[in-house]
Design an enzyme around this catalytic site. Sequence first.
Site, PDB file in Angstrom:
ATOM      1  CG  HIS A  35      -1.345   3.579   4.558  1.00 18.78           C
ATOM      2  ND1 HIS A  35      -2.112   2.927   5.499  1.00 18.78           N
ATOM      3  CD2 HIS A  35      -0.764   2.603   3.814  1.00 18.78           C
ATOM      4  CE1 HIS A  35      -1.997   1.611   5.337  1.00 18.78           C
ATOM      5  NE2 HIS A  35      -1.181   1.397   4.312  1.00 18.78           N
TER       6      HIS A  35
ATOM      7  CB  SER B 250      -0.927   0.003   1.217  1.00 21.32           C
ATOM      8  OG  SER B 250      -0.193  -0.210   2.413  1.00 21.32           O
TER       9      SER B 250
END
Length: 260
Positions: free
Chosen positions: A242, A35
Site C-alpha cells: 500500500h 484501502s
Amino acid sequence: MTSLLLAAAFALTGATAAQASPAAAATGYVALGDSYSSGVGAGGYIASSGDCKRSTKAYPYLWAAAHSPSSFHFTACSGARTSDVVANQLGPLGPGTGLVSLSIGGNDAGFADVMTTCVLQSEQSCIARINTAKAYVDSTLPGRLDTVYSAISAKAPAAQVVVLGYPRFYKLNGSCVAGLTEGERSAINNAADYLDSAIAKRAADHGFTFGDVRSTFTGHEICSGSSWLHSVNWLNIGESYHPNAAGQSGGYLPVLNRVA
C-alpha cells in the site's frame, strides 16, 4: 442613462447567477473506494473510522483540506469491493455533490491473494494466480464496475467523478537483492497495467475521468531505493503493498489535483 445601464447590468448578473446556482451548489466532495483511497499504509488513522482505516494523510483528506469543499464525506474503507461501495458508501451522495473520487476493483480481482501467493509460493504458482485474476478482470469486473458507476451517477448527477487507478509495484532490475523473482515482479506490474486498462475503459464509457497514478509513482516503486509503497511487512501485514504517506501526497494527490 446610468440607472438604465445599472438596471440592465443587474438583470444580466441576476440571470447569470440564477443559471449558475445549481452548479454552484454542487460543490461537495465525497471520497469512496478501497484501502488505496482510505489511506491504509499512510498512518494517521481517524479513530472513529475503525477497521476502515481512513487516514488524515490519505489523498481525499489532503484534497479537502487544501480546497475547502462545501462538504466533505470520506466513506472509503479498507478491504472494500465493488459491492461494499454500493451497499455502504453511497449515502452522502446527492444533488449537491460536485466531486466524487474512487479507487475500486483491486479487491474484487483478488489483489491480496495474488500477493500472498507470489510471496509464499513458487513463481509458477504466482503466474497462475495472476492469470486467474486477469481472467476475472476480463469476464466479471467490468459488469461490477458498471454497477458502481451507474449507482454513483444516479445519486450524484451533477458530480465530476474521478476514478483513480493503481500504481505498478516494482522497479524492474532495481535495488532489491531478495524476495520475489524478476519474473514475478514483471508479471505483477503487467497485472496492474491490465487492471488499470480495464478500469479506465469502464470509467470512460460512463463519462468519468480516469486518474492514472503510474506516472507519478514512476521512480518510487518498490526496489527503486525511494519507494512510496510498502513492501511485505510481516509485522503489519495489512499495510503491505500500500502507499505510504509520501505515496498519498506525492503519488495520488497530484493526479486528483490535475484532473479535478
